[in-house]
Scaffold this motif. Sequence first.
Motif, PDB file in Angstrom:
ATOM      1  N   LEU A   1     -58.837 -20.900 -32.286  1.00 18.93           N
ATOM      2  CA  LEU A   1     -59.634 -22.129 -32.254  1.00 18.93           C
ATOM      3  C   LEU A   1     -60.945 -22.021 -33.019  1.00 18.93           C
ATOM      4  O   LEU A   1     -61.712 -22.980 -33.052  1.00 18.93           O
ATOM      5  N   ARG A   2     -61.241 -20.881 -33.633  1.00 20.31           N
ATOM      6  CA  ARG A   2     -62.516 -20.760 -34.342  1.00 20.31           C
ATOM      7  C   ARG A   2     -62.576 -21.687 -35.541  1.00 20.31           C
ATOM      8  O   ARG A   2     -63.645 -22.042 -36.010  1.00 20.31           O
TER       9      ARG A   2
ATOM     10  N   ALA B   1     -70.692 -15.267 -30.339  1.00 18.26           N
ATOM     11  CA  ALA B   1     -69.599 -14.371 -29.973  1.00 18.26           C
ATOM     12  C   ALA B   1     -70.074 -12.928 -29.915  1.00 18.26           C
ATOM     13  O   ALA B   1     -69.712 -12.180 -29.004  1.00 18.26           O
ATOM     14  N   GLY B   2     -70.897 -12.523 -30.868  1.00 16.64           N
ATOM     15  CA  GLY B   2     -71.442 -11.166 -30.846  1.00 16.64           C
ATOM     16  C   GLY B   2     -72.337 -10.926 -29.641  1.00 16.64           C
ATOM     17  O   GLY B   2     -72.252  -9.894 -28.978  1.00 16.64           O
ATOM     18  N   LEU B   3     -73.181 -11.891 -29.347  1.00 14.55           N
ATOM     19  CA  LEU B   3     -74.089 -11.761 -28.205  1.00 14.55           C
ATOM     20  C   LEU B   3     -73.334 -11.743 -26.885  1.00 14.55           C
ATOM     21  O   LEU B   3     -73.630 -10.935 -26.000  1.00 14.55           O
ATOM     22  N   VAL B   4     -72.345 -12.602 -26.744  1.00 12.76           N
ATOM     23  CA  VAL B   4     -71.554 -12.638 -25.512  1.00 12.76           C
ATOM     24  C   VAL B   4     -70.771 -11.336 -25.341  1.00 12.76           C
ATOM     25  O   VAL B   4     -70.652 -10.819 -24.230  1.00 12.76           O
ATOM     26  N   GLY B   5     -70.245 -10.803 -26.436  1.00 15.21           N
ATOM     27  CA  GLY B   5     -69.537  -9.525 -26.364  1.00 15.21           C
ATOM     28  C   GLY B   5     -70.440  -8.397 -25.894  1.00 15.21           C
ATOM     29  O   GLY B   5     -70.058  -7.581 -25.058  1.00 15.21           O
ATOM     30  N   ILE B   6     -71.660  -8.363 -26.426  1.00 15.79           N
ATOM     31  CA  ILE B   6     -72.620  -7.329 -26.017  1.00 15.79           C
ATOM     32  C   ILE B   6     -72.981  -7.482 -24.543  1.00 15.79           C
ATOM     33  O   ILE B   6     -72.975  -6.507 -23.784  1.00 15.79           O
ATOM     34  N   LEU B   7     -73.300  -8.701 -24.134  1.00 13.46           N
ATOM     35  CA  LEU B   7     -73.697  -8.926 -22.739  1.00 13.46           C
ATOM     36  C   LEU B   7     -72.565  -8.617 -21.763  1.00 13.46           C
ATOM     37  O   LEU B   7     -72.796  -8.039 -20.694  1.00 13.46           O
ATOM     38  N   ALA B   8     -71.338  -8.974 -22.119  1.00 15.30           N
ATOM     39  CA  ALA B   8     -70.203  -8.707 -21.232  1.00 15.30           C
ATOM     40  C   ALA B   8     -69.940  -7.203 -21.120  1.00 15.30           C
ATOM     41  O   ALA B   8     -69.643  -6.703 -20.032  1.00 15.30           O
ATOM     42  N   ALA B   9     -70.045  -6.480 -22.223  1.00 13.01           N
ATOM     43  CA  ALA B   9     -69.845  -5.037 -22.174  1.00 13.01           C
ATOM     44  C   ALA B   9     -70.931  -4.364 -21.342  1.00 13.01           C
ATOM     45  O   ALA B   9     -70.652  -3.429 -20.565  1.00 13.01           O
TER      46      ALA B   9
ATOM     47  N   THR C   1     -65.805 -18.138 -24.582  1.00 15.24           N
ATOM     48  CA  THR C   1     -66.911 -18.733 -25.328  1.00 15.24           C
ATOM     49  C   THR C   1     -66.424 -19.494 -26.556  1.00 15.24           C
ATOM     50  O   THR C   1     -66.845 -20.626 -26.804  1.00 15.24           O
ATOM     51  N   VAL C   2     -65.535 -18.901 -27.329  1.00 11.57           N
ATOM     52  CA  VAL C   2     -65.019 -19.574 -28.523  1.00 11.57           C
ATOM     53  C   VAL C   2     -64.175 -20.786 -28.130  1.00 11.57           C
ATOM     54  O   VAL C   2     -64.247 -21.837 -28.775  1.00 11.57           O
ATOM     55  N   GLY C   3     -63.404 -20.656 -27.072  1.00 11.55           N
ATOM     56  CA  GLY C   3     -62.615 -21.801 -26.605  1.00 11.55           C
ATOM     57  C   GLY C   3     -63.484 -22.959 -26.171  1.00 11.55           C
ATOM     58  O   GLY C   3     -63.188 -24.116 -26.464  1.00 11.55           O
ATOM     59  N   LEU C   4     -64.572 -22.668 -25.467  1.00 13.72           N
ATOM     60  CA  LEU C   4     -65.483 -23.734 -25.046  1.00 13.72           C
ATOM     61  C   LEU C   4     -66.243 -24.327 -26.223  1.00 13.72           C
ATOM     62  O   LEU C   4     -66.502 -25.534 -26.258  1.00 13.72           O
ATOM     63  N   ALA C   5     -66.604 -23.497 -27.192  1.00 14.65           N
ATOM     64  CA  ALA C   5     -67.306 -24.002 -28.376  1.00 14.65           C
ATOM     65  C   ALA C   5     -66.396 -24.903 -29.201  1.00 14.65           C
ATOM     66  O   ALA C   5     -66.861 -25.871 -29.806  1.00 14.65           O
ATOM     67  N   ALA C   6     -65.109 -24.606 -29.226  1.00 17.10           N
ATOM     68  CA  ALA C   6     -64.170 -25.427 -29.990  1.00 17.10           C
ATOM     69  C   ALA C   6     -63.916 -26.770 -29.314  1.00 17.10           C
ATOM     70  O   ALA C   6     -63.524 -27.727 -29.978  1.00 17.10           O
ATOM     71  N   ARG C   7     -64.146 -26.853 -28.013  1.00 18.82           N
ATOM     72  CA  ARG C   7     -63.933 -28.117 -27.300  1.00 18.82           C
ATOM     73  C   ARG C   7     -65.035 -29.118 -27.584  1.00 18.82           C
ATOM     74  O   ARG C   7     -64.849 -30.317 -27.401  1.00 18.82           O
TER      75      ARG C   7
ATOM     76  N   PRO D   1     -67.808 -31.803 -33.229  1.00 22.97           N
ATOM     77  CA  PRO D   1     -68.679 -31.322 -34.304  1.00 22.97           C
ATOM     78  C   PRO D   1     -69.964 -32.129 -34.467  1.00 22.97           C
ATOM     79  O   PRO D   1     -70.948 -31.614 -34.961  1.00 22.97           O
ATOM     80  N   ASP D   2     -69.983 -33.403 -34.046  1.00 24.09           N
ATOM     81  CA  ASP D   2     -71.186 -34.222 -34.209  1.00 24.09           C
ATOM     82  C   ASP D   2     -72.217 -33.966 -33.115  1.00 24.09           C
ATOM     83  O   ASP D   2     -73.296 -34.545 -33.131  1.00 24.09           O
ATOM     84  N   GLY D   3     -71.907 -33.098 -32.156  1.00 23.11           N
ATOM     85  CA  GLY D   3     -72.865 -32.733 -31.118  1.00 23.11           C
ATOM     86  C   GLY D   3     -72.752 -33.506 -29.834  1.00 23.11           C
ATOM     87  O   GLY D   3     -73.370 -33.177 -28.842  1.00 23.11           O
ATOM     88  N   SER D   4     -71.975 -34.583 -29.823  1.00 24.14           N
ATOM     89  CA  SER D   4     -71.809 -35.342 -28.588  1.00 24.14           C
ATOM     90  C   SER D   4     -70.772 -34.676 -27.705  1.00 24.14           C
ATOM     91  O   SER D   4     -69.928 -33.921 -28.167  1.00 24.14           O
ATOM     92  N   THR D   5     -70.837 -34.958 -26.414  1.00 22.19           N
ATOM     93  CA  THR D   5     -69.886 -34.335 -25.487  1.00 22.19           C
ATOM     94  C   THR D   5     -68.753 -35.254 -25.121  1.00 22.19           C
ATOM     95  O   THR D   5     -68.723 -36.399 -25.355  1.00 22.19           O
TER      96      THR D   5
END
Length: 93
Positions: free
Chosen positions: A23-24, A37-45, A80-86, A89-93
Amino acid sequence: MGWPGIVFLGLVVGLAGWWRHPLRRVVSKPFGRIWAAGLVGILAAMLAKMLGNLTGAFHDGDSLEWLACALLALVAVTVTVGLAARRRPDGST
């Protein structure tokens, strides 16, 4: 493995998980969420290392420590990537 190793492991797993996630491509910018993704990976580890040491499940340098840190980082990046893909792109939810 000390904290620098955990940070490096989380970063590598986070970036690889972002790169391999199907989904990226949905995210508006090609490299728009790579930093997250890098930050979440670091924090999770780091979280996996702290929880494992607190519970006594493993000690520094154990094989289980590597596995737990890598798996938790991969799961966190996938979510995180799955939620970001949901998001639209225009910023609205």
